[in-house]
Design an enzyme around this catalytic site. Structure first.
Site, PDB file in Angstrom:
ATOM      1  N   LYS C  85       0.855  -1.193   0.000  1.00  0.00           N
ATOM      2  CA  LYS C  85       0.000   0.000   0.000  1.00  0.00           C
ATOM      3  C   LYS C  85       0.893   1.247   0.000  1.00  0.00           C
ATOM      4  O   LYS C  85       1.947   1.254   0.650  1.00  0.00           O
ATOM      5  CB  LYS C  85      -0.851  -0.043   1.273  1.00  0.00           C
ATOM      6  CG  LYS C  85      -1.942   1.002   1.406  1.00  0.00           C
ATOM      7  CD  LYS C  85      -2.738   0.739   2.702  1.00  0.00           C
ATOM      8  CE  LYS C  85      -3.941   1.646   2.841  1.00  0.00           C
ATOM      9  NZ  LYS C  85      -4.739   1.312   4.067  1.00  0.00           N
ATOM     10  N   SER C 160      -9.748   1.076   3.162  1.00  0.00           N
ATOM     11  CA  SER C 160      -8.899   1.952   2.382  1.00  0.00           C
ATOM     12  C   SER C 160      -7.817   1.218   1.596  1.00  0.00           C
ATOM     13  O   SER C 160      -7.266   1.768   0.644  1.00  0.00           O
ATOM     14  CB  SER C 160      -8.233   2.967   3.312  1.00  0.00           C
ATOM     15  OG  SER C 160      -7.313   2.315   4.181  1.00  0.00           O
ATOM     16  N   SER C 184      -9.837  -1.500   7.212  1.00  0.00           N
ATOM     17  CA  SER C 184      -9.245  -1.184   5.909  1.00  0.00           C
ATOM     18  C   SER C 184      -8.483  -2.316   5.240  1.00  0.00           C
ATOM     19  O   SER C 184      -8.121  -2.200   4.069  1.00  0.00           O
ATOM     20  CB  SER C 184      -8.310   0.027   6.043  1.00  0.00           C
ATOM     21  OG  SER C 184      -9.066   1.216   6.060  1.00  0.00           O
TER      22      SER C 184
END
Lengths: 489, 97, 495
Positions: C85, C160, C184
């Site tokens: 990420k 997310s 997330s």
């Protein structure tokens, strides 16, 4: 401020907040050096730059030194204390918050005794907490008037030591600050340097009519980087506030900057914006736990504290309160004194001599060079040797002074120096008599005046004889011979 | 609970956000709705409940950092992302004290 | 150009790819090239990556191949292409947090988790898409590009860590790292049909991971199988002197415990997680999974987590308060976006932050600043922290009667892009089942348990502190029963 006010009708109330930089090798939350100097931003890393993703790694030594300080000041060491974030924006504050302690500091309570006008008084502490220092904003770094930010100091560990509003005059405030400084120096946790700001104080000052039960509105004074400035700033501020109250004007709660050039305090308008620091517990740092083992270890490291030491100097060594105070006011000086006295041996008489050398000649040299006792080339043992040479009559007072200065600057072996530099005292009566005769023969007019009793010129003749003997004459012998030759004056 | 535009502006000033008028109106409305939802916490009796301020349980933490020097960044590395610099300083508009 | 051979390679699990490498059947370069080709062919439609570091990846692959040839392979991750990420700092590789305010920011250091993956020999393909500063449940708050769900390109991959789940579902790499503050990792894993684990708070170092909410954030792995996730967790978990909130206890051997089965496992089923807005098809898949566990010898225990309903409220106060401070460093002074032409300090701050932050971070900074500000601190922030204690106590009580807690990850499967962007509160409610796990600092996992209306559904398992091994073992038992997770078809249709 020209108006004379009835200051005696008012009670002054002062509390001090002291920020003391801890003598650690590295910063509070990262492994960067705390050392002074270096180009801007040369002692930085991602952590103290506040880059994205970094986390604070608390320096274990900071906690130890906080505990050590708290013990010396009689505080209650908190088994659990918590760091908090104090939120505000400023270029020298990289993260947009300062990591400090708020609701649960590491030390609560405690205090220290001061003596003002011969009276002893106990000043209570509110708390001691650990926090990080900010960086430095540099003004006018560019032609367009821009400012620069140097983060070398960001993250340097500080103890904030907060007193209760127990101080009642500028003199008490100064005494408190001196006593606290001496304790921190004795503990070895801080270098006591007001000028460079590694030991600095803010003063909360208010006035109230005598007999009143409520404190007046206080102003927070900043920028007093010497004891003298603290005294001046507080005295000015008291006059200012009394004048306001006397004329029915309100005292505004605000931060005021001391201006040493004018000897005044002035409002820091830029700081008047209402602060809302939005404190909350720092989630990146677990609560600080201080176990009994750490407390015991720091208790074992406690040195003799300045007041106890001064009492010992006055009691068993017979020093004056004044001399004892000077020696313990600076941890290094007292340590040097103890070591030199121990090397020299002897009682009150020897102590007085060692103290005189330290407070006189050596303090002068230390002031001139800015060197703390630890950095002197003269060791306590060497000073003891010099005193031995003096007592034995090997050198006279002037010779000893030369010797001490030489040793202070370059070090070496005193006895060897005496030989090499020809500093040995001349005590041989024949040599001294010859010099006396020569001086008297060369100054018939002075001899005449002296003998007529018009003027005592003994001092003049001693000086001339000593000059002839290159300063090395034994003063006792010189005096005795002069007295004999001049017929008792 | 309705958040007024003045409150929105006060909070935006604290947070150093220069919101447009449209954002101010939108946030006043949205934050009011969220705060309404959040009010259900008021129905709970939390007397005597300690706040959970730290997520790592006591006894799980590692030792504190020893006071030993660790190499940091050179000034050039430190300033590598600086939007503006002067010498080895981060450059900012004139700071008025 | 994706060849049939490439497709066979990229379709492997991390475990299978690792075995092929160990057998010498393929090289890391081959695997890496296949992934890069797959990314090139599909990511225009998916949007999982914010940056692809192909050349760097190939160099790492070649180094891995040389290590292996010399007999010095490092372990199961050596030579395996992964991605992280774009919240994880990567030295020398731009890291944006999905925000304009960090456009062009090149970190001078690596996150601990990245350092550990590279130390294990992994190949890093690039940086994955996310909601700005990890604030969001749909990946629609990325400042750079939308990310789409490979199962249905009109739907969100969840957020997310949307890119972290979508890249796996799209067969672009073999494992990823995400972060989970309120769901997330688990929500996107559930929406994209992959396995995602949020470890116990303090199991994985947060050092070098851009902070959203410091007392809730936790990095964790995503993979196509439980084995893959167990291997990744083993590589990144464990104490880190840079993170004092990272636990001192060493990581467990998650692979060794994986095949332990479900027999004797006591599974707590919280009644509060099966009402209200839970969609019937999702509930059906979750109930079927629970029945499967019973068949495998586990027992179901009805439990109650009475304070679950307060989770969203407590979370949005605590997370935003911490975020408001964490995002204060983006001030245009030392790095990141600085508004051009500003002449005064206050303008520098407010203009840079106004231009650099998107709507969601601004909204959360505003809420958090408000919750902490004078006069409101006790009513909002402090009260929320107390409620957090009550939520943790619910779990502590439940774990007296069960070994894991099971339920849905989300009320429904992946929703349509744009469906909730206008209503932040509705968006926040997507995290209703995942959020209590973060508040209680417990480990949580999402494992695929079937499809609802053709879209993946995840089963959520929550465990005792630091008991990730039991979660993985339980998830593996279900995975073995259900067989390999289905492959999304949407991407294979003509672009």
């Amino acid at each position: 401020m020209t108006r004379t006010v009835a200051a005696s009708d008012y009670q002054v109330v002062i509390g001090l907040e002291v920020h003391a930089q801890l003598l650690t090798l590295t910063k509070i939350f990262c492994g960067c050096s705390t050392g002074f100097g270096g180009a801007p931003n040369s002692h930085v890393c991602p952590i103290c730059l506040g880059l994205p993703g970094v986390l604070p790694a608390l320096n274990a030594r900071v906690v130890e030194l906080a505990v050590k300080t708290g013990l010396a000041l009689g505080c209650a060491i908190q088994p659990v204390s918590v760091f908090s974030r104090k939120n505000y924006f400023y270029p020298d504050l990289p993260k947009g918050y300062q990591i400090s302690q708020y609701e649960l500091p590491i030390c609560l309570g405690g205090g220290l005794a001061i003596t003002v006008d011969g009276r002893e008084k106990f000043i209570r502490l509110t708390r001691i907490h650990m926090e990080e220092d900010a960086g430095k904003n540099l003004h006018d770094v560019a032609a367009d008037g821009s400012s620069g930010v140097d983060l070398n100091r960001a993250g340097v560990p500080l103890l904030e030591i907060v007193s209760e509003p127990d101080l009642r005059s500028a003199d008490e405030a100064v005494e408190y600050l001196k006593a606290l400084r001496a304790i921190l120096l004795a503990l070895g946790v801080n270098d006591g340097n007001l000028e460079e700001g590694s030991f600095r104080c803010d003063a909360n000052v208010s006035v109230m009519r005598k007999g009143a039960t409520q404190y007046g509105t206080r102003a927070e004074l900043k920028n007093m980087n010497s004891f003298r400035y603290l005294k001046q700033a507080v005295e000015y501020e008291v006059r200012r506030q009394v004048a306001l109250v006397e004329t029915g004007q309100p005292v505004v709660q605000e931060t005021r900057l001391y201006d040493p050039a004018r000897g005044e305090t002035r409002s820091m308008r830029s700081k008047e914006e209402a602060h809302d620091y939005r404190y909350f517990p720092e989630p990146d740092l677990p609560p600080v736990r201080v176990g009994e083992a750490l407390v015991a270890r720091m208790r074992a490291e406690q040195p003799e504290l300045p007041r106890a030491r001064a009492a010992r100097y006055q009691g068993s060594l017979g020093l004056s309160a004044q001399d004892a105070g000077v020696l313990v006011g600076d941890g290094g000086l007292a340590d040097f004194f103890d070591a030199a006295l121990s090397a020299r041996g002897g009682g009150a008489e020897a102590a007085k001599k060692v103290a005189n050398w330290l407070i006189g000649e050596l303090s002068r040299l230390a002031n001139e060079t800015g060197l703390p006792p630890r950095a002197w080339k003269l060791t306590p043992a060497r000073l003891a040797e010099v005193l031995g040479l003096l007592d034995a009559g090997t050198v006279n007072g002037a010779g000893a002074k030369l010797l001490v200065e030489e040793l202070f600057r370059h070090g070496g072996d005193p006895a060897e120096l005496v030989r090499r530099r020809g500093l040995a005292q001349v005590s041989d009566e024949g040599a001294i008599e010859a010099a006396v005769d020569a001086v008297l023969a060369a100054s018939p007019a002075e001899v005449e005046r002296h003998r007529s009793g018009k003027k005592d010129l003994t001092g003049f003749f001693v000086g001339q004889v000593m000059k002839a003997l290159k300063g090395k004459g034994n003063p006792g012998v010189v005096n005795a011979l002069l007295k004999k030759k001049l017929g008792g004056g | 609970m309705a958040l007024t535009l003045d409150e929105v502006r006060r909070v935006a000033a604290l947070a150093r956000l220069k919101l447009s008028e449209e954002e101010e109106r939108l946030f006043a409305e949205q934050l009011s709705a969220i705060l309404d939802h959040v009010r259900e916490l008021e129905t709970l009796d939390v007397t005597g409940v300690p706040p959970m301020t730290h997520a790592l349980a006591e006894g799980e933490a590692v030792a504190l950092r020893p006071d030993a020097l660790v190499p940091g960044l050179s000034p050039e590395e430190a300033l590598g992302n600086a939007p503006a610099r002067e010498g080895t300083c981060f450059k900012v508009p004139r700071i008025i004290e | 150009m994706t060849t049939a051979n490439d497709a066979a390679l990229t379709g492997l699990s991390l475990q299978a790819a690792s075995l092929e490498l160990q057998a010498g059947a393929i090289s890391s370069r081959q695997l890496t090239e296949a992934c890069l080709a797959r990314i090139a062919a599909t990511d225009g439609r998916v949007g999982a990556f914010l940056a692809v570091t192909g050349e760097r990846a190939l160099q790492q692959a070649d180094r891995s191949d040389r290590r292996r040839a010399a007999g010095g392979a490092l372990g199961p991750l050596d030579g395996v292409p992964l991605a992280v990420k774009d919240l994880f700092l990567t030295r020398g590789v731009p890291t944006t947090a999905g925000s304009r305010i960090l456009e062009g920011f090149v970190p001078p250091y690596d996150a601990t988790a990245v350092t550990r993956l590279e130390a294990a020999g992994a190949v890093l393909l690039g940086k994955l898409n996310l909601d700005e500063f990890a604030m969001g449940s749909s990946n629609e708050h990325s400042a750079y590009r939308p990310c789409r769900n490979p199962w249905d390109l009109t739907r969100t991959p969840g957020g997310s860590s949307g890119g972290s789940a979508a890249a796996l579902s799209a067969r672009q790499c073999f494992g990823t790292l995400g972060t989970d503050t309120g769901g997330s990792i688990r929500l996107p894993a559930s929406f994209c049909g992959v396995v995602g684990l949020k470890p116990t708070y303090g199991r994985v170092s947060r050092y070098g991971v851009i902070a959203f909410a410091s007392s809730l954030d936790q990095p964790g792995p995503l993979g196509r199988t439980t084995w893959d996730v167990a291997a990744l967790l083993g590589a990144i978990a464990g104490p880190d002197p840079h993170d004092l909130t990272c636990a001192a206890r060493p990581a467990d051997d998650y692979l060794a415990a994986l095949e332990g089965g479900a027999r004797g496992l006591r599974i707590g089923v919280p009644r509060e997680w099966f009402g209200g807005g839970l969609q019937p098809e999702v509930e059906a898949r979750v109930r079927e999974a629970l029945t499967t566990y019973q068949r495998l010898g586990a027992t179901l225990v009805e439990i109650s987590l009475p304070h679950s309903r307060y989770g969203i409220a407590a979370y949005y106060l605590i997370a935003t308060a911490e975020a408001s401070a964490n995002l204060a460093r983006y001030d245009g002074v030392r790095f990141g976006l600085r508004a051009p032409g500003v002449r005064a300090l206050q303008e520098l701050y407010s203009e840079s932050r106004e231009q650099g932050f998107g709507a969601e971070p601004k909204r959360r900074i505003m809420l958090g600043t408000y919750a902490l500000s004078a006069g409101y601190h006790d009513a909002y922030y402090l009260r929320a922290q107390k409620v957090r204690t009550l939520i943790r106590r619910d779990f502590d009580a439940a774990f007296g009667r069960c070994d894991v807690v099971a339920g849905p990850v989300a009320p429904g499967p992946a929703f349509k892009l744009g469906e909730r962007t206008g209503d932040p509160l509705q968006m926040y409610l997507a995290d209703i089942f995942t959020i209590t796990c973060n508040l209680a600092a417990l480990p949580g996992l999402s494992v695929p348990c079937g499809l609802a209306r053709g879209l993946p559904v995840g089963l959520q398992l929550v465990g005792r502190p630091f008991d990730e091994a039991t979660l993985l073992k339980a998830a593996r038992a279900l995975e073995r029963e259900l067989g390999p997770a289905p492959v999304p078809a949407a991407l294979e249709a003509a672009p």
